[in-house]
Write a protein that holds these residues in place. Structure first.
Motif, PDB file in Angstrom:
ATOM      1  N   LEU A  34       0.837  -1.201   0.000  1.00  0.00           N
ATOM      2  CA  LEU A  34       0.000   0.000   0.000  1.00  0.00           C
ATOM      3  C   LEU A  34       0.871   1.250   0.000  1.00  0.00           C
ATOM      4  O   LEU A  34       1.959   1.254   0.582  1.00  0.00           O
ATOM      5  N   ARG A  38      -1.697   5.919   2.477  1.00  0.00           N
ATOM      6  CA  ARG A  38      -2.874   5.070   2.671  1.00  0.00           C
ATOM      7  C   ARG A  38      -2.658   4.115   3.836  1.00  0.00           C
ATOM      8  O   ARG A  38      -3.565   3.851   4.623  1.00  0.00           O
ATOM      9  N   THR A 159     -10.773   5.411   0.523  1.00  0.00           N
ATOM     10  CA  THR A 159      -9.865   4.401  -0.041  1.00  0.00           C
ATOM     11  C   THR A 159     -10.552   3.608  -1.142  1.00  0.00           C
ATOM     12  O   THR A 159      -9.943   3.297  -2.174  1.00  0.00           O
ATOM     13  N   GLU A 162     -10.760   5.816  -4.201  1.00  0.00           N
ATOM     14  CA  GLU A 162      -9.442   5.869  -4.845  1.00  0.00           C
ATOM     15  C   GLU A 162      -9.164   4.591  -5.631  1.00  0.00           C
ATOM     16  O   GLU A 162      -8.622   4.633  -6.744  1.00  0.00           O
TER      17      GLU A 162
END
Length: 225
Positions: A34, A38, A159, A162
């Motif tokens: 990741l 994030r 998230t 995204e």
């Protein structure tokens, strides 16, 4: 995708057993695959969740996702509402799951976002992008509303946005949802209770219905069973 499984777990109603796996959750948030920003955001959410008592975390979840329809994690509620099309969509989604060997629990609804994410975590990347692309507008709306309400859950929804679209730009949606009439106030929920027709048959809530996915409490202020 491990990320989708992680978000599915964190976004779900926080059962007490979750605290028994705090170390595993934190390790999953620290996945080096990741991006650093994030990772930090997810770890911050997990740490904040684990720092709460389970009952406090459960009440926070209910206040956000189970009072009113605006923040519902049942995707078809945002697409079909209470129309008959929703029933057929559920049947089709269940057939897709079964066709790929994905089994649901007895009380799980197929359009519940954590269930969808758990299923997608087992699927090829291209399929994941296609599915998330189709519901990106719902994810963006949920994220913008969570931001507007100052909820820590906004991190998880951002998230997902995204992952679905490659970016998070919710400024216009934030401006729009800021003017929405809230549907999670006691007054708003009382109006829904008064106006909603009694339903019988497959979609009628059972007596054993918990304040879990798909089981909305009858009135604000009632206690979970």
């Amino acid at each position: 995708m491990k990320l989708l499984k992680l978000i599915a777990v964190l976004l779900d109603y926080p059962q007490e057993e979750l605290w028994e796996h705090a170390g595993e959750l934190r390790a999953a948030c620290d996945d080096p695959a990741l991006p650093p920003a994030r990772r930090a955001a997810l770890r911050g959410f997990a740490d904040g969740l684990m720092a709460q008592e389970p009952m406090a975390a459960q009440e926070r979840w209910l206040e956000l996702f189970d009072r009113g329809r605006a923040m519902s994690l049942l995707l078809f509620e945002h697409i079909h509402g209470e129309s008959r099309d929703r029933g057929q969509a559920m049947v089709d989604l269940l057939a897709t799951y079964r066709g790929h060997g994905f089994a649901l629990g007895a009380k799980q609804l197929p359009d519940y976002l954590p269930v969808v994410l758990e299923y997608l975590s087992l699927r090829p990347v291209e399929e994941v992008r296609d599915w998330l692309g189709h519901v990106a507008h719902i994810l963006e709306l949920l994220a913008a509303r969570a931001q507007e309400r100052g909820s820590a859950y906004a991190v998880l929804l951002e998230t997902l946005v995204e992952t679905a679209t490659g970016k998070v730009d919710l400024a216009l949606l934030r401006a729009r949802v800021a003017g929405e009439e809230r549907d999670d106030t006691p007054e708003a929920m009382d109006r829904v209770w008064e106006e909603e027709a009694v339903r019988f048959g497959a979609e009628a809530p059972g007596e054993e219905c918990n304040p879990r996915p798909g089981c909305r409490r009858a009135r604000s202020g009632s206690n979970p069973r």
